[in-house]
Design an enzyme around this catalytic site. Structure first.
Site, PDB file in Angstrom:
ATOM      1  CG  HIS A  65      40.622  33.138  49.929  1.00 14.44           C
ATOM      2  ND1 HIS A  65      39.794  32.822  48.860  1.00 14.44           N
ATOM      3  CD2 HIS A  65      41.764  33.635  49.372  1.00 14.44           C
ATOM      4  CE1 HIS A  65      40.406  33.102  47.727  1.00 14.44           C
ATOM      5  NE2 HIS A  65      41.603  33.606  48.003  1.00 14.44           N
TER       6      HIS A  65
ATOM      7  NE  ARG B 182      40.649  28.983  46.507  1.00  9.48           N
ATOM      8  CZ  ARG B 182      41.404  29.366  47.542  1.00  9.48           C
ATOM      9  NH1 ARG B 182      42.295  30.332  47.385  1.00  9.48           N
ATOM     10  NH2 ARG B 182      41.304  28.772  48.710  1.00  9.48           N
TER      11      ARG B 182
ATOM     12  CE1 TYR C 265      42.658  38.476  45.852  1.00  4.90           C
ATOM     13  CE2 TYR C 265      41.538  37.015  44.306  1.00  4.90           C
ATOM     14  CZ  TYR C 265      42.122  37.235  45.545  1.00  4.90           C
ATOM     15  OH  TYR C 265      42.168  36.226  46.453  1.00  4.90           O
TER      16      TYR C 265
ATOM     17  CG  HIS D 271      45.636  35.754  49.687  1.00  4.25           C
ATOM     18  ND1 HIS D 271      46.079  34.526  49.253  1.00  4.25           N
ATOM     19  CD2 HIS D 271      44.600  36.091  48.865  1.00  4.25           C
ATOM     20  CE1 HIS D 271      45.359  34.133  48.217  1.00  4.25           C
ATOM     21  NE2 HIS D 271      44.451  35.060  47.958  1.00  4.25           N
TER      22      HIS D 271
ATOM     23  CE1 TYR E  50      39.524  33.179  42.854  1.00  3.18           C
ATOM     24  CE2 TYR E  50      39.010  34.517  44.788  1.00  3.18           C
ATOM     25  CZ  TYR E  50      39.895  33.721  44.076  1.00  3.18           C
ATOM     26  OH  TYR E  50      41.147  33.466  44.573  1.00  3.18           O
TER      27      TYR E  50
END
Length: 238
Positions: free
Chosen positions: A156, A153, A104, A158, A143
Site C-alpha cells: 500500500h 499488511r 519503512y 499512504h 510486511y
C-alpha cells in the site's frame, strides 16, 4: 457556486472500534466527539504552489539520493474530484510508503528486510487545473505486523490530501489490483462494505505505463459525498 454538501454514508466508512484490528481498541474514542469551530487562518490557508515543490518531489525513485531506488518501477496517477465530479485543482498530495522489501525508513521499523540506501519513501505533488496528479515510485512490499501471530499488511501507499486550509487534510491508503493479501489484511478488512474497499484498490493502467520502464496504476480520489473515498481520519461524521 456553493451548495450544501451531500450526506456522507456512514455505512461506507469503517467504525472507529474494530476489535479484529487490535490497536483500534485503545485508539477509539469512548465519549461522543466534540465539534470545534475553526479559525479563519485554519480554513483559508496555506496556499500551495509549484514554486514550493522541488523538481524531484514527485519522483520517489530518485528524490532521496539522486541514484535509482531498487524495485518494480511504478507510475501512480489519478484525479481528485468533489462529490459532483468537479476537479479539485491545486490540492497538495503527500505520499509515503515502505520500500520494495516492505520496510519503512523509520527508526521504529524493525522488520528484518533491508533498507534501500537510495529510497526515502516519501514525495509530494500538486493537482493540476483539471484535478490530475502523477508521481513515480517503486511498488512497496508486503510486511508483517503484530496484530496476531501471522498478520500481514498488503502492499500500500499512504496518501495525505490537503485542500485550501490546514484543517482540510484527509488521509487514506491505496492498494494494488490483484493483491493476494486483500482478504487477509486486518486493517483493510475493517471497511464494512467490499465496494468501499474496491475504491481503495488502484487498477493496472497499461495505457499510462512507460514501455520498457514502468507499469502504471490509476487511483482516483473523491473528497465528499455518498461514495467518498474512505479516509482514515474521517470516521466520525459528515
Amino acid at each position: 457556486m456553493t451548495a450544501e454538501y451531500f450526506q456522507r454514508d456512514r455505512r461506507w466508512h469503517p467504525p472507529a472500534l474494530t476489535p479484529d484490528y487490535k490497536t483500534s481498541v485503545a485508539r477509539s474514542p469512548s465519549l461522543p466527539l466534540l465539534s470545534i469551530e475553526n479559525s479563519l487562518s485554519e480554513i483559508t490557508g496555506p496556499t500551495f504552489s509549484h514554486a514550493a515543490l522541488g523538481g524531484l518531489d514527485n519522483d520517489l525513485i530518485l528524490n532521496f539520493t539522486g541514484e535509482p531506488a531498487i524495485g518494480e518501477r511504478t507510475v501512480v496517477h489519478g484525479r481528485v474530484t468533489d462529490e459532483t465530479g468537479r476537479p479539485v485543482k491545486g490540492a497538495l498530495l503527500e505520499v509515503w510508503q515502505a520500500n520494495a522489501g516492505g520496510r519503512y525508513r523509520h527508526v521504529k521499523d524493525g522488520y528484518l528486510a533491508p533498507l534501500d540506501p537510495n529510497f526515502g519513501g516519501c514525495g509530494r505533488c500538486l493537482t493540476d487545473e483539471d484535478g490530475f496528479y502523477v508521481f513515480r515510485t517503486v511498488k512497496p512490499g508486503a510486511y508483517p505486523f503484530r496484530n496476531y501471530s501471522n498478520s500481514w499488511r498488503m502492499a500500500h501507499i499512504h496518501f495525505s490530501i490537503f485542500g485550501a486550509g490546514l484543517t482540510q487534510r484527509l488521509i487514506t491508503q491505496m492498494y494494488f489490483e490483484g493483491d493476494p493479501l486483500r482478504d487477509q489484511d486486518p486493517i483493510a478488512q475493517t471497511i464494512p462494505d467490499p465496494a468501499a474497499l474496491d475504491r481503495l484498490v488502484a487498477p493496472l493502467d497499461l495505457n499510462a505505463s512507460v514501455p520498457l520502464d514502468s507499469l502504471a496504476y490509476r487511483f482516483d480520489i473523491v473528497l465528499r459525498g455518498r461514495r467518498q473515498t474512505v479516509f482514515e481520519n474521517k470516521l466520525e461524521g459528515a
